[in-house]
Write a protein that holds these residues in place. Structure first.
Motif, short mmCIF file in Angstrom:
data_model
loop_
_atom_site.label_atom_id
_atom_site.label_comp_id
_atom_site.label_asym_id
_atom_site.label_seq_id
_atom_site.Cartn_x
_atom_site.Cartn_y
_atom_site.Cartn_z
N ASN A 225 0.82 -1.21 0.00
CA ASN A 225 0.00 0.00 0.00
C ASN A 225 0.86 1.26 0.00
N HIS A 226 0.21 2.42 -0.10
CA HIS A 226 0.97 3.67 -0.17
C HIS A 226 1.57 4.06 1.17
N HIS A 227 1.22 3.33 2.24
CA HIS A 227 1.87 3.54 3.53
C HIS A 227 3.21 2.81 3.60
N GLY A 228 3.47 1.95 2.64
CA GLY A 228 4.73 1.21 2.62
C GLY A 228 4.64 -0.17 3.21
N GLY A 229 3.44 -0.63 3.58
CA GLY A 229 3.26 -1.96 4.17
C GLY A 229 2.35 -2.82 3.33
N TYR A 230 2.16 -4.06 3.79
CA TYR A 230 1.38 -5.04 3.04
C TYR A 230 -0.01 -5.25 3.60
N ILE A 231 -0.38 -4.56 4.65
CA ILE A 231 -1.69 -4.77 5.26
C ILE A 231 -2.77 -4.17 4.37
N THR A 232 -3.94 -4.80 4.35
CA THR A 232 -5.01 -4.36 3.46
C THR A 232 -5.71 -3.12 4.00
N ALA A 233 -6.53 -2.50 3.14
CA ALA A 233 -7.15 -1.22 3.49
C ALA A 233 -8.13 -1.35 4.64
N ASP A 234 -8.86 -2.47 4.73
CA ASP A 234 -9.83 -2.62 5.80
C ASP A 234 -9.18 -2.97 7.13
N GLU A 235 -7.92 -3.46 7.09
CA GLU A 235 -7.24 -3.86 8.32
C GLU A 235 -6.26 -2.80 8.83
N TYR A 236 -5.92 -1.83 7.98
CA TYR A 236 -4.96 -0.80 8.40
C TYR A 236 -5.45 0.01 9.61
N PRO A 237 -6.75 0.41 9.67
CA PRO A 237 -7.21 1.12 10.88
C PRO A 237 -7.01 0.32 12.16
N SER A 238 -7.11 -1.01 12.10
CA SER A 238 -6.89 -1.83 13.29
C SER A 238 -5.44 -1.77 13.74
N LEU A 239 -4.52 -1.70 12.79
CA LEU A 239 -3.10 -1.57 13.14
C LEU A 239 -2.87 -0.29 13.93
N VAL A 240 -3.43 0.82 13.45
CA VAL A 240 -3.28 2.09 14.16
C VAL A 240 -4.00 2.04 15.51
N PHE A 241 -5.17 1.40 15.53
CA PHE A 241 -5.96 1.33 16.77
C PHE A 241 -5.20 0.60 17.86
N TYR A 242 -4.65 -0.56 17.55
CA TYR A 242 -3.94 -1.33 18.59
C TYR A 242 -2.66 -0.63 19.02
N TYR A 243 -2.06 0.13 18.12
CA TYR A 243 -0.89 0.93 18.50
C TYR A 243 -1.28 1.98 19.53
N VAL A 244 -2.40 2.64 19.30
CA VAL A 244 -2.89 3.66 20.25
C VAL A 244 -3.30 3.00 21.56
N MET A 245 -3.96 1.84 21.49
CA MET A 245 -4.40 1.15 22.71
C MET A 245 -3.21 0.69 23.55
N CYS A 246 -2.12 0.31 22.90
CA CYS A 246 -0.90 -0.05 23.65
C CYS A 246 -0.42 1.14 24.46
N GLY A 247 -0.45 2.34 23.84
CA GLY A 247 -0.05 3.55 24.55
C GLY A 247 -0.98 3.87 25.71
N ILE A 248 -2.29 3.69 25.49
CA ILE A 248 -3.27 3.98 26.55
C ILE A 248 -3.07 3.05 27.75
N TYR A 249 -2.92 1.76 27.49
CA TYR A 249 -2.73 0.82 28.60
C TYR A 249 -1.37 1.00 29.27
N ALA A 250 -0.38 1.45 28.51
CA ALA A 250 0.90 1.77 29.13
C ALA A 250 0.74 2.94 30.11
N LEU A 251 -0.07 3.94 29.72
CA LEU A 251 -0.35 5.05 30.64
C LEU A 251 -1.13 4.57 31.85
N PHE A 252 -2.10 3.67 31.63
CA PHE A 252 -2.83 3.09 32.76
C PHE A 252 -1.87 2.43 33.74
#
Length: 503
Positions: A225-252
């Motif tokens: 994809n144009h982001h430079g990775g192989y993940i599909t368009a419908d799954e890319y938001p989940s990649l970003v979401f879990y990255y953000v959730m890792c940060g949130i739980y780290a703050l917790f």
């Protein structure tokens, strides 16, 4: 065709082709300007072929289509063929072929021909011809014969979508503005021209010499994809979401650790439970992020990583439910220990974990899980256990609130009122979300909001995180730890019981 962010698909796929084989088809949700690379690898079946392999030329042709309007429902073909008996195999094939042909009639299409290459080495193919975009032959509509007609609103939405597409397409034979935009990119690679659901069809290989001996050919298709990775368009938001959730739980985790350090002498068992739940939640989010990041980086999903993430998720869900029961029963608030309830709690937790794990494994290993009987049957006992747990939680909360009210413990009573209100809001939100999800993605004749598929999984993670945040605030350690009141409560209860016995 399965639309779900729960099951990752590879970004690099190997297709096996031969003269006798039929066409190979690959479907993915792809972003605009996704680069599609084809790499050829020839298999020799004898030494004679191996010696002449360098002189064998092969040509690869195919087409790429993007669905315009409604997506084909993932259960259409499976339901239709399942209704046929084994004697009707020819009818099943004809039905699937009709479904497939109709699918292409509602697509924007581009045909391609790759440059002729020798079979000597494994090499990447350059584009020789890449046609202009041709519009769909008919308006997007539900493809299964005999299905109910779509509602007037859905038809209006599709007509509006078709009108918009026609403004861009103009005609099947006329060059499109999108085609001129694509000219700024290198023409030696296949590229997508818009976000959407794509079908890539590769025809049988064409050997230039008709006397060429039989060869098996593998085509390695990589979609970056144009982001430079192989993940599909419908799954890319989940990649970003879990990255953000890792940060949130780290703050917790950091926040809870600091709280515990300041008041470590006054910590109660329930506060250690909260810390454990935060840690398991952080591990779960990391497991899912690693799973999505791995496929984005390398193009292949690792089955072990997927199963591990699902099992950790089942463990976290189990621990959270058991923790809610412990809070509801008033542990460390009105009870110093659970007594005989401890065994019941452990049994219920083990039962839920086993059933949830079975459901997750069936879901991972079954295609079209929304219509598969095994997956549906496995969800019934899971739902029943959930109902029993929720009933146990709310009855426990009511009993604990009654004790706190009788003892006139206003501080703890308010805490439990807030906690119970939070759970009631969470249950209502869950019911509303399930209704929306079923209406939007399952009980519908027209799916267009594929960009929202990731929300089906993300909602439950967000809801669990919000409940955990509320628990952290309500039961946080403090200088005057109001949780340490169960001794007085039990002293009064024991005195009352002794007085009744004397009477």
């Amino acid at each position: 065709m399965k639309y779900s962010s729960a099951t990752l698909v590879d970004g690099i796929v190997t297709l096996s082709l031969s003269r006798s084989a039929s066409i190979s088809v690959l479907d993915r949700f792809l972003t605009n300007n996704t680069q599609i690379q084809l790499k050829i690898f020839c298999h020799e079946s004898s030494n004679d072929i191996k010696e002449t392999q360098s002189q064998i030329k092969v040509e690869i042709r195919g087409r790429i289509g993007r669905v315009v309007g409604c997506l084909p429902l993932q259960s259409d073909a499976s339901i239709a063929t399942n209704q046929l008996t084994s004697k009707d195999s020819r009818d099943a094939q004809n039905l699937l072929q009709t479904f497939y042909d109709n699918l292409w009639k509602q697509m924007e299409q581009r045909a391609f021909t790759m440059q002729q290459v020798n079979c000597e080495n494994s090499i990447e193919l350059d584009v020789d011809e890449y046609s202009n975009i041709k519009g769909p032959e008919k308006a997007a509509e539900f493809l299964k014969q005999g299905h109910e007609q779509m509602t007037i609103n859905q038809q209006n939405n599709i007509h509006h979508s078709d009108a918009t597409d026609q403004m861009i397409i103009k005609s099947n034979d006329e060059q499109l503005p999108l085609s001129s935009v694509l000219k700024k990119y290198p023409i030696n690679r296949l590229r997508t021209w818009a976000d959407g659901y794509y079908v890539i069809e590769i025809d049988q290989p064409v050997f230039i010499d008709s006397n060429t001996p039989e060869l098996d050919i593998d085509i390695i298709v990589s979609m970056k994809n144009h982001h430079g990775g192989y993940i599909t368009a419908d799954e890319y938001p989940s990649l970003v979401f879990y990255y953000v959730m890792c940060g949130i739980y780290a703050l917790f985790a950091i926040l809870w650790f600091i709280w515990c350090i300041f008041y470590w002498k006054k910590l109660l068992n329930i506060q250690f439970w909260i810390g454990s739940c935060i840690l398991i939640g952080l591990i779960e989010k990391l497991a899912f992020y690693v799973e999505y990041d791995n496929i984005n980086r390398y193009g292949y999903n690792v089955y072990f990583a997927i199963v591990t993430a699902e099992i950790i998720s089942c463990l976290k869900r189990t621990v959270l439910r058991m923790f809610f029961i412990i809070i509801a029963l008033g542990y460390d608030i009105v009870k110093t220990h659970l007594g005989s309830l401890k065994l019941k709690l452990i049994f219920m937790g083990l039962l839920y974990f086993v059933v949830a794990t079975i459901e997750a494994l069936l879901r991972l290993n079954t295609k079209n899980d929304e219509t598969n009987n095994k997956v549906l049957i496995s969800r019934i006992p899971l739902a029943i256990i959930d109902i029993i747990i929720y009933y146990w939680i709310f009855t426990g909360l009511i009993a604990t609130k009654r004790i706190l009210y009788l003892r006139q413990n206003t501080v703890q009573l308010n805490i439990y009122r807030y906690f119970m209100s939070t759970l009631i809001v969470a249950v209502i939100a869950s019911i509303l979300f399930m209704i929306w999800s079923l209406k939007s993605h399952i009980f519908t004749t027209c799916i267009t909001n594929w960009r929202d598929f990731w929300i089906d999984d993300a909602f439950w993670h967000i809801l669990g995180s919000l409940i955990m945040l509320v628990i952290m605030i309500l039961f946080r350690p403090s200088n005057n730890n109001q949780l340490n009141v169960f001794v007085d409560v039990f002293d009064h209860l024991d005195n009352d019981n002794n007085g009744e016995k004397k009477k």
